[in-house]
Design a protein around this motif. Structure first.
Motif, PDB file in Angstrom:
ATOM      1  N   ALA A 110       0.814  -1.219   0.000  1.00 19.02           N
ATOM      2  CA  ALA A 110       0.000   0.000   0.000  1.00 19.02           C
ATOM      3  C   ALA A 110       0.846   1.266   0.000  1.00 19.02           C
ATOM      4  CB  ALA A 110      -0.925   0.001   1.216  1.00 19.02           C
ATOM      5  N   ASP A 111       0.215   2.354  -0.420  1.00 17.75           N
ATOM      6  CA  ASP A 111       0.848   3.665  -0.401  1.00 17.75           C
ATOM      7  C   ASP A 111       0.649   4.376   0.930  1.00 17.75           C
ATOM      8  OD1 ASP A 111       1.593   3.693  -3.279  1.00 17.75           O
ATOM      9  OD2 ASP A 111      -0.573   3.617  -3.528  1.00 17.75           O
ATOM     10  N   LEU A 112      -0.209   3.813   1.774  1.00 17.21           N
ATOM     11  CA  LEU A 112      -0.503   4.406   3.081  1.00 17.21           C
ATOM     12  C   LEU A 112      -1.061   3.313   3.977  1.00 17.21           C
ATOM     13  CD1 LEU A 112      -0.936   7.279   4.639  1.00 17.21           C
ATOM     14  CD2 LEU A 112      -3.320   6.828   4.167  1.00 17.21           C
ATOM     15  N   ILE A 137      -8.040  -0.876   0.530  1.00 12.78           N
ATOM     16  CA  ILE A 137      -9.118  -0.051   0.007  1.00 12.78           C
ATOM     17  C   ILE A 137      -8.587   0.747  -1.169  1.00 12.78           C
ATOM     18  CG2 ILE A 137     -10.893   1.666   0.598  1.00 12.78           C
ATOM     19  CD1 ILE A 137     -10.241   1.085   3.559  1.00 12.78           C
ATOM     20  N   ASP A 138      -9.365   0.801  -2.220  1.00 12.71           N
ATOM     21  CA  ASP A 138      -9.013   1.659  -3.338  1.00 12.71           C
ATOM     22  C   ASP A 138      -8.893   3.090  -2.837  1.00 12.71           C
ATOM     23  OD1 ASP A 138     -10.537   3.587  -5.517  1.00 12.71           O
ATOM     24  OD2 ASP A 138      -9.059   2.247  -6.425  1.00 12.71           O
ATOM     25  N   ALA A 139      -7.873   3.799  -3.269  1.00 11.69           N
ATOM     26  CA  ALA A 139      -7.592   5.138  -2.732  1.00 11.69           C
ATOM     27  C   ALA A 139      -8.746   6.105  -2.947  1.00 11.69           C
ATOM     28  CB  ALA A 139      -6.315   5.692  -3.354  1.00 11.69           C
ATOM     29  N   GLU A 140      -9.441   5.989  -4.066  1.00 15.69           N
ATOM     30  CA  GLU A 140     -10.570   6.879  -4.325  1.00 15.69           C
ATOM     31  C   GLU A 140     -11.677   6.674  -3.292  1.00 15.69           C
ATOM     32  OE1 GLU A 140     -12.648   9.868  -6.462  1.00 15.69           O
ATOM     33  OE2 GLU A 140     -10.601   9.161  -6.703  1.00 15.69           O
ATOM     34  N   LYS A 141     -11.989   5.418  -2.994  1.00 17.08           N
ATOM     35  CA  LYS A 141     -12.986   5.113  -1.978  1.00 17.08           C
ATOM     36  C   LYS A 141     -12.501   5.537  -0.602  1.00 17.08           C
ATOM     37  CE  LYS A 141     -16.655   3.341  -0.099  1.00 17.08           C
ATOM     38  NZ  LYS A 141     -17.973   4.034  -0.216  1.00 17.08           N
ATOM     39  N   ALA A 142     -11.238   5.296  -0.327  1.00 18.41           N
ATOM     40  CA  ALA A 142     -10.674   5.669   0.966  1.00 18.41           C
ATOM     41  C   ALA A 142     -10.719   7.176   1.173  1.00 18.41           C
ATOM     42  CB  ALA A 142      -9.234   5.165   1.076  1.00 18.41           C
ATOM     43  N   MET A 143     -10.516   7.947   0.104  1.00 19.65           N
ATOM     44  CA  MET A 143     -10.567   9.399   0.202  1.00 19.65           C
ATOM     45  C   MET A 143     -11.965   9.862   0.618  1.00 19.65           C
ATOM     46  SD  MET A 143      -9.661  12.300  -2.690  1.00 19.65           S
ATOM     47  CE  MET A 143      -8.454  11.231  -3.450  1.00 19.65           C
ATOM     48  N   GLU A 144     -12.983   9.224   0.065  1.00 19.43           N
ATOM     49  CA  GLU A 144     -14.355   9.552   0.444  1.00 19.43           C
ATOM     50  C   GLU A 144     -14.623   9.158   1.890  1.00 19.43           C
ATOM     51  OE1 GLU A 144     -18.932   8.293  -0.774  1.00 19.43           O
ATOM     52  OE2 GLU A 144     -17.236   7.542  -1.941  1.00 19.43           O
ATOM     53  N   ASN A 158      -2.865   8.359  13.057  1.00 19.82           N
ATOM     54  CA  ASN A 158      -3.122   6.934  12.784  1.00 19.82           C
ATOM     55  C   ASN A 158      -2.766   6.551  11.354  1.00 19.82           C
ATOM     56  OD1 ASN A 158      -5.251   8.188  11.441  1.00 19.82           O
ATOM     57  ND2 ASN A 158      -6.768   6.654  12.054  1.00 19.82           N
ATOM     58  N   LYS A 159      -1.951   7.386  10.693  1.00 21.69           N
ATOM     59  CA  LYS A 159      -1.586   7.148   9.294  1.00 21.69           C
ATOM     60  C   LYS A 159      -0.069   7.200   9.112  1.00 21.69           C
ATOM     61  CE  LYS A 159      -5.934   9.009   7.714  1.00 21.69           C
ATOM     62  NZ  LYS A 159      -6.394   9.113   9.130  1.00 21.69           N
ATOM     63  N   LEU A 160       0.446   6.141   8.507  1.00 20.09           N
ATOM     64  CA  LEU A 160       1.869   6.056   8.220  1.00 20.09           C
ATOM     65  C   LEU A 160       2.086   6.496   6.774  1.00 20.09           C
ATOM     66  CD1 LEU A 160       4.565   5.121   9.532  1.00 20.09           C
ATOM     67  CD2 LEU A 160       4.200   2.906   8.391  1.00 20.09           C
ATOM     68  N   TYR A 161       2.614   7.717   6.631  1.00 19.35           N
ATOM     69  CA  TYR A 161       2.790   8.340   5.316  1.00 19.35           C
ATOM     70  C   TYR A 161       4.157   7.994   4.726  1.00 19.35           C
ATOM     71  CZ  TYR A 161      -1.295  11.351   6.141  1.00 19.35           C
ATOM     72  OH  TYR A 161      -2.564  11.821   6.357  1.00 19.35           O
ATOM     73  N   ARG A 162       4.209   7.881   3.416  1.00 11.02           N
ATOM     74  CA  ARG A 162       5.472   7.688   2.701  1.00 11.02           C
ATOM     75  C   ARG A 162       6.115   9.047   2.452  1.00 11.02           C
ATOM     76  NH1 ARG A 162       5.864   2.739  -0.657  1.00 11.02           N
ATOM     77  NH2 ARG A 162       7.376   3.984  -1.832  1.00 11.02           N
ATOM     78  N   MET A 163       7.374   9.181   2.822  1.00  6.63           N
ATOM     79  CA  MET A 163       8.057  10.455   2.634  1.00  6.63           C
ATOM     80  C   MET A 163       8.309  10.756   1.161  1.00  6.63           C
ATOM     81  SD  MET A 163       8.480  12.343   5.266  1.00  6.63           S
ATOM     82  CE  MET A 163       9.602  13.465   4.439  1.00  6.63           C
ATOM     83  N   VAL A 196      -4.796   1.891  -0.208  1.00  2.00           N
ATOM     84  CA  VAL A 196      -4.671   2.243   1.205  1.00  2.00           C
ATOM     85  C   VAL A 196      -4.940   0.981   2.019  1.00  2.00           C
ATOM     86  CG1 VAL A 196      -5.720   3.540   3.085  1.00  2.00           C
ATOM     87  CG2 VAL A 196      -5.323   4.646   0.873  1.00  2.00           C
ATOM     88  N   ALA A 197      -4.103   0.706   3.008  1.00  2.00           N
ATOM     89  CA  ALA A 197      -4.275  -0.460   3.874  1.00  2.00           C
ATOM     90  C   ALA A 197      -4.808  -0.004   5.228  1.00  2.00           C
ATOM     91  CB  ALA A 197      -2.952  -1.185   4.051  1.00  2.00           C
ATOM     92  N   TYR A 198      -5.798  -0.727   5.731  1.00  2.00           N
ATOM     93  CA  TYR A 198      -6.422  -0.359   7.011  1.00  2.00           C
ATOM     94  C   TYR A 198      -6.436  -1.559   7.944  1.00  2.00           C
ATOM     95  CZ  TYR A 198     -10.046   1.101  10.351  1.00  2.00           C
ATOM     96  OH  TYR A 198     -10.748   1.413  11.500  1.00  2.00           O
ATOM     97  N   ASP A 199      -5.784  -1.402   9.083  1.00  2.00           N
ATOM     98  CA  ASP A 199      -5.831  -2.392  10.158  1.00  2.00           C
ATOM     99  C   ASP A 199      -6.692  -1.814  11.277  1.00  2.00           C
ATOM    100  OD1 ASP A 199      -5.480  -4.159  12.217  1.00  2.00           O
ATOM    101  OD2 ASP A 199      -3.306  -4.310  12.010  1.00  2.00           O
ATOM    102  N   PRO A 200      -7.885  -2.364  11.515  1.00  2.00           N
ATOM    103  CA  PRO A 200      -8.788  -1.779  12.516  1.00  2.00           C
ATOM    104  C   PRO A 200      -8.336  -1.965  13.955  1.00  2.00           C
ATOM    105  CG  PRO A 200      -9.683  -3.832  11.690  1.00  2.00           C
ATOM    106  CD  PRO A 200      -8.473  -3.535  10.844  1.00  2.00           C
TER     107      PRO A 200
END
Length: 328
Positions: A110-112, A137-144, A158-163, A196-200
């Motif tokens: 994932a990118d995030l 999750i597809d990034a477009e859906k995740a953005m919504e 709660n988000k690990l961003y790529r530099m 986007v990867a989501y671990d609840p």
């Protein structure tokens, strides 16, 4: 892969020892911590220095006060890590906070990576939006989903961003926004993602005892109202390219205007121009609010009352409970 954790401090030094104890105890060991003192005036600067003593992977910076966005941008500019995340000094984290985020990112390429969190308020701790399993999750859906009150939300902690994504696209937090800057940043970052990867799993403990906008907040000043501008800027960013994101942002703008009408009456404010502005913002975007599936039928009925009688709306909410708690 090194991770940079940026901790922005402004007069919150009394909470810092607990936060640092948890951050330094991470099971994932390839990290650095940047403590950015944003012009504290209460002795927090000295506490920042104390917390760095004896830790080669902790650096402290002192800068003139510029606000949270300015402090986080400073952290971005001084980060050595391949990934970056922004825990707050008055919250705390699980020991595997970083390890689980790295694992979920790698699992889904994932990118995030995003983790779940606990909401800590008035001595109670509850899981925010529990889910059954990790997912991509597809990034477009995740953005919504970012804008929806019951999703993983736009928080920076709660988000690990790529530099590399941040640098390649010159992304920074908007220093002109008083609140919800992290959501605005996240939306613009997501636009450059595929997955986007989501671990609840709730790995972050978010304390609401020290802040947050609630219905009965004691102020309704320019900082609080700037949240309306944030949603407008998100809608402008999404216009023409991300229609569902634009609609979700305008629905949230209408809901926030509505909630502020309740605050206005709770405070007994006598600023008719401010009330007129809030009603105008709601009216301009009401179609998105009423079309949204996020808000309940009860909430929408109360909105109709608010249009014609803000005081009656306040009575309904005060005596029958707020229709929906916001993410901030």
């Amino acid at each position: 892969m090194m991770i940079t954790m940026v901790v922005s401090v402004y007069n919150t030094g009394k909470y810092l020892p607990k936060a640092m104890e948890n951050l330094l105890a991470q099971t994932y060991r390839d990290f650095e911590i940047l403590i950015v003192d944003d012009g504290s005036t209460d002795g927090s600067a000295e506490e920042c220095e104390r917390q760095a003593e004896g830790h080669e992977n902790v650096r402290v910076f002192h800068k003139a006060n510029g606000g949270l966005s300015s402090a986080r941008n400073f952290g971005i500019e001084h980060a050595n890590g391949d990934r970056i995340i922004f825990p707050d000094p008055d919250d705390w984290v699980a020991p595997d906070y970083l390890e689980r985020l790295v694992s979920i990112e790698q699992q889904y390429n994932a990118d995030l990576a995003i983790c779940g969190h606990y909401l800590c308020k008035k001595g109670k701790t509850e899981v925010w939006n529990p889910k059954a399993r990790p997912m991509s999750i597809d990034a477009e859906k995740a953005m919504e989903m970012l804008i929806l009150p019951d999703s993983f939300c736009g928080y920076a902690w709660n988000k690990l961003y790529r530099m590399d994504v941040i640098r390649d696209n010159n992304l920074r937090f908007d220093v002109e926004l008083g609140v919800i800057q992290d959501l605005h940043f996240a939306v613009r970052y997501f636009a450059h993602c595929k997955t986007v990867a989501y671990d609840p799993a709730p790995l972050y403990y978010y304390s609401r005892d020290n802040g947050g906008v609630t219905l009965f907040r004691k102020t309704l000043g320019e900082r609080e109202l700037s949240g309306l501008t944030t949603y407008e800027r998100i809608a402008e960013f999404a216009h023409g390219t991300h229609p569902k994101v634009e609609e979700a942002a305008l629905a949230a703008l209408a809901e926030r205007s509505l909630r502020f009408i309740g605050i206005y009456n709770h405070l007994g404010m006598n600023e008719p121009e401010k009330l007129a502005m809030l009603r105008e913002r709601f009216m301009q975007n009401k179609k998105y609010f009423f079309a949204s599936r996020v808000y309940t039928f009860k909430h929408k009925c109360a909105a109709l009352v608010a249009i014609y009688s803000p005081s009656a709306y306040y009575f309904l909410v005060r005596h029958f409970g707020h229709m929906r708690e916001s993410r901030y």
